[in-house]
Design an enzyme around this catalytic site. Sequence first.
Site, PDB file in Angstrom:
ATOM      1  N   TYR A 110       0.853  -1.183   0.000  1.00 34.99           N
ATOM      2  CA  TYR A 110       0.000   0.000   0.000  1.00 34.99           C
ATOM      3  C   TYR A 110       0.891   1.236   0.000  1.00 34.99           C
ATOM      4  O   TYR A 110       1.903   1.292   0.704  1.00 34.99           O
ATOM      5  CB  TYR A 110      -0.904   0.031   1.236  1.00 34.99           C
ATOM      6  CG  TYR A 110      -1.612   1.358   1.421  1.00 34.99           C
ATOM      7  CD1 TYR A 110      -2.801   1.625   0.761  1.00 34.99           C
ATOM      8  CD2 TYR A 110      -1.071   2.350   2.252  1.00 34.99           C
ATOM      9  CE1 TYR A 110      -3.445   2.843   0.921  1.00 34.99           C
ATOM     10  CE2 TYR A 110      -1.715   3.570   2.407  1.00 34.99           C
ATOM     11  CZ  TYR A 110      -2.896   3.807   1.743  1.00 34.99           C
ATOM     12  OH  TYR A 110      -3.523   5.021   1.894  1.00 34.99           O
ATOM     13  N   GLU A 198      -3.849   7.541  -3.490  1.00 38.57           N
ATOM     14  CA  GLU A 198      -3.606   6.182  -3.011  1.00 38.57           C
ATOM     15  C   GLU A 198      -3.272   5.249  -4.163  1.00 38.57           C
ATOM     16  O   GLU A 198      -3.840   5.366  -5.252  1.00 38.57           O
ATOM     17  CB  GLU A 198      -4.840   5.629  -2.290  1.00 38.57           C
ATOM     18  CG  GLU A 198      -5.034   6.124  -0.891  1.00 38.57           C
ATOM     19  CD  GLU A 198      -6.158   5.390  -0.170  1.00 38.57           C
ATOM     20  OE1 GLU A 198      -6.143   5.377   1.072  1.00 38.57           O
ATOM     21  OE2 GLU A 198      -7.042   4.830  -0.845  1.00 38.57           O
TER      22      GLU A 198
END
Length: 387
Positions: A110, A198
């Site tokens: 991530y 993101e």
Amino acid sequence: MNLHEYQTKQLFTNYGIPIPNGVVAHSAQEARAAAQTLGGTGGWVVKSQVHAGGRGKAGGILRAYTPAELEDLASRLLGMCLITPQTGPAGLPVTSVLIEPLCTIARELYLGAVIDRARERIVMMASSAGGMDIEEVAAHHPEQLLTVVVDPVVGLQAYQCRQIGFALDLTAVQVNNLTKIMLNLYRLFTEKDASLLEINPLVVTAQGDLLAIDAKFTLDENALYRHPAFEALRDTSQEDEKETTARQFGLNYITLDGNIACMVNGAGLAMATMDLIKLHGGEPANFLDVGGGTTAAKVAEAFKLILSDQKVKAVLVNIFGGIVRCDLIAEGIINAVREVGVTIPVIVRLEGTHAVQGKELLRNSGLSIITADSLDEAARKAVGAAC
């Protein structure tokens, strides 16, 4: 303002962030044609394009292994309302899908960037536990979330990126590649005035490459005037219809879950109004800031907007007349109530310039408008009227 995944990936390409080849399809036939365009024999992934996370768990991301299956899955997804934990019970309509070749994934990471309001800094975040459960990781295992606070004077530094890379147990080559991705992500964040960026997941492929499989971008709408090209990327089908209408009239509106509609001039005053409604046991139906220089015409449009919400049982109008005169606002309220045909209680608190004259106009209007001398009194009356 949010962008779709495919739109964000176009930005990634412009900023040197590696992504898979992909084709956007708006019909099942276009999806099948994408198989020939992309090539490959390992299959494809069909990804619903909605402004929400959690698509995979909700059935919005599917795999196809033949062109016929790809067409069938695209047909199944297009036109549906996808419901995820981030969409609410109504879901969001799927009007396009992104087709990408399947890739062999060795690891899922991530990587993200967000504004930390408390620190007044941009924070870069990373985790070795990327994928669909990153929210659970952040909530229950925050130690697995690595963060770097960026000094705005010098910007993100390469050594900070290397610290993240080594903490993720990447090889030296992968650390160098991650450093380039993080620096480019930070550059995109600052140059395009993002409030959130993101990549989840950022995958390590079987060949050891880093690839942004998913992408999420949120623009700070206060900076939209500096990026007019983004307006053409807005997908109003993904936004609340009332919020879209409000924007057309220069109103700041956010839908909430309660039954007491609020119409206030000034964001701080609107927040205080909602706080007092909750203090007295009520629930606001919306945040609505008509602005410091509001007009009678704006008041009328605001009434139409808040009354389009069927769950509203009372309206609380709280106006402080600084720039604007309260008697003119009172006239606007009276005209709006008559024009719209309001049948629910309307509670009005006016304070400031010509407030006395404004209250007198409301009392003599012959309409069922309840006046209040203080915000606390207005909130109590609104909660009582909505019960």
